[in-house]
Scaffold this active site. Sequence first.
Site, mmCIF file in Angstrom:
data_model
loop_
_atom_site.group_PDB
_atom_site.id
_atom_site.type_symbol
_atom_site.label_atom_id
_atom_site.label_comp_id
_atom_site.label_asym_id
_atom_site.label_seq_id
_atom_site.Cartn_x
_atom_site.Cartn_y
_atom_site.Cartn_z
ATOM 1 N N SER A 84 8.448 -23.519 -19.134
ATOM 2 C CA SER A 84 9.702 -24.272 -19.081
ATOM 3 C C SER A 84 9.664 -25.273 -17.927
ATOM 4 O O SER A 84 8.798 -26.139 -17.879
ATOM 5 C CB SER A 84 10.891 -23.308 -18.955
ATOM 6 O OG SER A 84 12.116 -23.967 -19.126
ATOM 7 N N ASP A 89 13.025 -25.890 -30.569
ATOM 8 C CA ASP A 89 13.479 -25.561 -29.217
ATOM 9 C C ASP A 89 14.651 -26.462 -28.826
ATOM 10 O O ASP A 89 14.489 -27.683 -28.703
ATOM 11 C CB ASP A 89 12.312 -25.744 -28.247
ATOM 12 C CG ASP A 89 12.626 -25.290 -26.828
ATOM 13 O OD1 ASP A 89 13.809 -25.050 -26.518
ATOM 14 O OD2 ASP A 89 11.682 -25.173 -26.030
ATOM 15 N N HIS A 94 13.038 -21.332 -27.409
ATOM 16 C CA HIS A 94 12.628 -21.648 -26.042
ATOM 17 C C HIS A 94 12.103 -20.374 -25.384
ATOM 18 O O HIS A 94 12.863 -19.447 -25.099
ATOM 19 C CB HIS A 94 13.816 -22.196 -25.247
ATOM 20 C CG HIS A 94 13.446 -22.689 -23.881
ATOM 21 N ND1 HIS A 94 12.694 -23.828 -23.673
ATOM 22 C CD2 HIS A 94 13.720 -22.190 -22.641
ATOM 23 C CE1 HIS A 94 12.526 -24.024 -22.374
ATOM 24 N NE2 HIS A 94 13.130 -23.034 -21.733
#
Length: 350
Positions: A159, A285, A314
């Site tokens: 991320s 996502d 995600h």
Amino acid sequence: MQRLAMDLRMLSRELSLYLEHQVRVGFLGSGVGLSLILGFSVAYACYYLSSIAKKPQLVTGGESFSRFLQDHCPVVTETYYPTVWCWESRGQTLLRPFITSKPPVQYRKCVVFNNRGVAGENLLTPRTYCCANTEDLETVIHHVHSLYPSASFLAAGVSMGGMLLLNYLGKIGPKTPLMAAATFSVGWNTFACSESLEKPLNWLLFNYYLTTCLQSSVNKHRHMFVKQVDMDHVMKAKSIREFDKRFTSVMFGYRTIDDYYTDASPNRRLKSVGIPVLCLNSVDDVFSPSHAIPIETAKQNPNVALVLTSYGGHIGFLEGIWPRQSTYMDRVFKQFVQAMVEHGHELSNM
């Protein structure tokens, strides 16, 4: 048209009489209920296998890297079977932390890297972190390399950590001591990420909660920041974009929030990456919408491979009936690291 309407009315009446008779006998006992359940199961299985379970899209800028991954990291070309009862993006994202196990890990050597500003309860400098500022990461990488210059040295980022890693690699190019890197669920374009997270449902499920977490992390050290920013204004932010506008961009000296988001977006530096990098993203996502994934840029860099799944959310990538253990992301990471350590020399002339 009238004949068709008449036929439909007749069919409906006959079906109604049939079901009425079957219900008197017993819905499940008559076989109707079982037939409906079996029919639904077969239809769902067909839909799942035809529309959900798919091979990921592998995008590379060079034939050598593509062939290397197919030979030594086959998971990136195998069909990914998301968890059959939870394959939707938000569901995977929300459930993964609660479903997947957290087994104890024994380290032989461990380096803990804390950016300035997240080193614990005692903040010593008025500095937090942002994914555009790579000074701390660069310092740590070169320090570890100086301690173990002959060791196989790889990095992985998830991320925002992946955004930081890619921005570092894009800035430093081939001069990094890392031999390879992997990123997962990276937000490629910060503007697109912010726009997606500000949609009503995404704001309710993710944006507002993450904003309160950011506010909490800086509020406990607000005495360190009061000279640089208006902390009362920061604590009234209702979204990540508002927080970044009022706090992050100010702390790191950006003139506007647009300047910060432009500098933070890894897509603009991908062409300068100088070592093999595998990037796993799911096109559903909500943190990183598919239209912002830099597919064309990746095709122009022989060091970059994008692995794009149709589902996964995600940092989700749940698979199996009960995804308690490893995820698809875990398997990609394991195979890629092993491939680079054992066969990375094959890419020396890439």
